[in-house]
Design an enzyme around this catalytic site. Structure first.
Site, PDB file in Angstrom:
ATOM      1  N   SER A 156      -4.296  -9.255  17.949  1.00 10.39           N
ATOM      2  CA  SER A 156      -4.394  -9.878  16.633  1.00 10.39           C
ATOM      3  C   SER A 156      -5.067 -11.243  16.738  1.00 10.39           C
ATOM      4  O   SER A 156      -4.658 -12.090  17.522  1.00 10.39           O
ATOM      5  CB  SER A 156      -2.993 -10.058  16.029  1.00 10.39           C
ATOM      6  OG  SER A 156      -2.289  -8.848  15.991  1.00 10.39           O
ATOM      7  N   SER A 159     -10.606 -10.681  17.234  1.00  7.63           N
ATOM      8  CA  SER A 159     -11.751  -9.874  16.815  1.00  7.63           C
ATOM      9  C   SER A 159     -11.703  -8.474  17.398  1.00  7.63           C
ATOM     10  O   SER A 159     -12.733  -7.889  17.705  1.00  7.63           O
ATOM     11  CB  SER A 159     -13.084 -10.536  17.207  1.00  7.63           C
ATOM     12  OG  SER A 159     -13.329 -10.455  18.591  1.00  7.63           O
ATOM     13  N   ASP A 205     -17.601 -12.569  14.402  1.00  9.78           N
ATOM     14  CA  ASP A 205     -16.981 -11.800  15.479  1.00  9.78           C
ATOM     15  C   ASP A 205     -17.996 -10.968  16.247  1.00  9.78           C
ATOM     16  O   ASP A 205     -18.107 -11.061  17.477  1.00  9.78           O
ATOM     17  CB  ASP A 205     -15.879 -10.898  14.915  1.00  9.78           C
ATOM     18  CG  ASP A 205     -14.707 -11.684  14.365  1.00  9.78           C
ATOM     19  OD1 ASP A 205     -14.636 -12.898  14.623  1.00  9.78           O
ATOM     20  OD2 ASP A 205     -13.881 -11.082  13.663  1.00  9.78           O
TER      21      ASP A 205
END
Length: 460
Positions: A156, A159, A205
């Site tokens: 978590s 990315s 990301d």
């Protein structure tokens, strides 16, 4: 619950995933290709990529491994190290975004529709096929694959969704002999997340995962160029990424340089878990940033411009911020101050000033709490614990800040001590959440890594 550090991917990890795919496919292990798709951290540039801001990022030595062999036909067969079941589909099936299944008769037009249980982890593979198909790529070769994340790691805020999407893209491209640039794959992964999954995030990301280089800080300008008519749905048809690799002093082409050995990266986990697409806080703040931009652009006579804060000049914000409601003013304040911190951070990194770099990270974390108003009590407590840990240079939330972990840069020789301190102190503040971490490390000690890549039967 404890502390973990180590090299990734190791020879044994690669051998294990090759063996697994060989068993699934009936092929020789030497034929197995492995996608290495690392997780990313964002030391500076929190929550501003979706507004076209400037950000910094680097990858870490943890992430997604996807072992695969090309199929002899169009069949895609996937298994996961984290999830049960098997995903089976054809790579030439027409894929549509999730929200379009079962509407306007579209289900009947599909070659097949995915079983509901497959959406839980098969959606990223389908999304990758959708993205490649939407740009006119002809896909005819499927894969047999096994995908897994770094063992015992709650990803978590790191990315992980982008890392998974990139992994599938690279695997499908490799199997089909497609030569695709990192810039094109950034756009493909944006299609997976924005269009296929309906998440209103930016391109930080996937850009970090695809553009980073070992030991460097990746500086990115996420300027958004899109038409005003698309703003309600937040689907920019063009988002550019200009990037530059910022080399620290003494390690231009040396993995063992003095600066590179001066720090470690801590990942401290909160025990909070909630999918980003199910948390309304993220998308609400994106909308608030857009609303602030819209008001400021109207005030400056530039209402025809796309309502993102990168189109607002800092002096316009200072002149007209009184026109914003309190929460919108805070979102804009975070955007402009964070942009400034990124620029200062680039200078600090290039000059080898880790102390200043760390201070800027901590200031970013504070602005995320006070101005962007993300986070929750456990994450804020974890942030505060890290600030007190020995050798910590700077810390902030990782990712959206509604779950997951905090990152910290720490003096290398104090990393173990700092990690132990965080484990002990956080357990006192959040014993129940800390107990959820018993299946994996509460704190990881990481190093910088490289960009996503496909490797064959020799370790590299």
């Amino acid at each position: 619950m404890g502390v973990f550090s180590g090299h990734w991917p190791s020879e044994s990890e690669l051998d294990e995933i090759r063996k697994k795919v060989a068993e699934l496919s009936g092929r020789d292990a030497q034929e197995v290709r492995v996608v290495v798709s690392p997780y990313r951290i964002c030391p500076l540039g929190a929550h501003i990529d979706h507004q076209g801001g400037t950000v910094s990022a680097m990858t870490i030595n943890k992430g997604i491994l996807l072992g695969f062999v090309p199929s002899d036909d169009t069949q895609v067969t996937l298994q996961s190290g984290q999830f049960e079941g098997e995903v089976r589909l054809r790579i030439d099936e027409v894929q549509l975004p999730k929200h379009m299944y079962g509407t306007n008769g579209l289900t009947e037009q599909m070659d097949s529709s995915p079983p509901q249980e497959e959406w839980k982890w098969g959606n990223y593979a389908r999304g990758a096929i959708y993205a490649l198909q939407s740009k006119g790529n002809h896909l005819k070769t499927g894969i047999t694959g096994f995908i897994c994340g770094s063992e015992g790691l709650d990803s978590s805020g790191l990315s992980s969704s982008a890392a998974v999407g990139v992994a599938y893209l690279l695997a499908f491209e490799s199997a089909n002999g497609l030569v695709v640039s990192p810039t094109e794959n950034i756009e493909y992964d944006r299609l997976i997340e924005n269009e296929y999954l309906g998440l209103k995030n930016g391109i930080l990301d996937q850009s970090a995962i695809l553009l980073s280089s070992y030991g460097c800080l990746t500086f990115m300008n996420c300027k958004i160029l899109c038409s005003l008519e698309n703003s309600d749905n937040y689907r920019p048809h063009v988002q550019t990424i200009k990037h530059k690799l910022i080399h620290p002093p003494t390690v231009e082409n040396n993995h063992e340089g003095e600066f590179g050995n001066a720090y470690k990266i801590l990942l401290a986990f909160s025990g909070l878990k909630q999918a980003l697409t199910t948390n309304p806080g993220y998308n609400r703040r994106v909308a608030e940033c857009q609303e602030a931009a819209k008001i400021l652009l109207q005030a400056s006579g530039d209402e025809e411009m796309e309502p993102v804060l990168s189109n607002v000049k800092p002096e316009v914000f200072e002149a007209h911020k009184s026109k914003l409601e309190a929460n919108l003013a805070k979102r804009a304040e975070h955007y402009f101050s964070e942009n400034e911190r990124v620029m200062k951070g680039i200078e600090a990194w290039a000059s080898g000033n880790l102390l200043e770099f760390g201070e800027l990270i901590t200031a970013s974390g504070l602005s995320s709490i006070q101005n962007y108003e993300c986070g929750c009590e456990p994450l804020i407590q974890l942030y505060q614990v890290l600030l007190k840990a020995p050798g910590v240079l700077g810390t902030r939330f990782s990712g959206a800040g509604f779950r997951g972990c905090c990152i910290a840069f720490v003096e290398a020789d104090k990393a173990e001590e700092a990690a132990t301190f965080v484990v002990d102190e956080y357990s006192k503040l959040q014993p129940e959440l800390a107990s959820h971490l018993n299946q994996g490390p509460a704190v990881l000690i990481c190093d910088a890594s490289d960009s996503a890549r496909v490797i064959s039967n020799t370790f590299s």
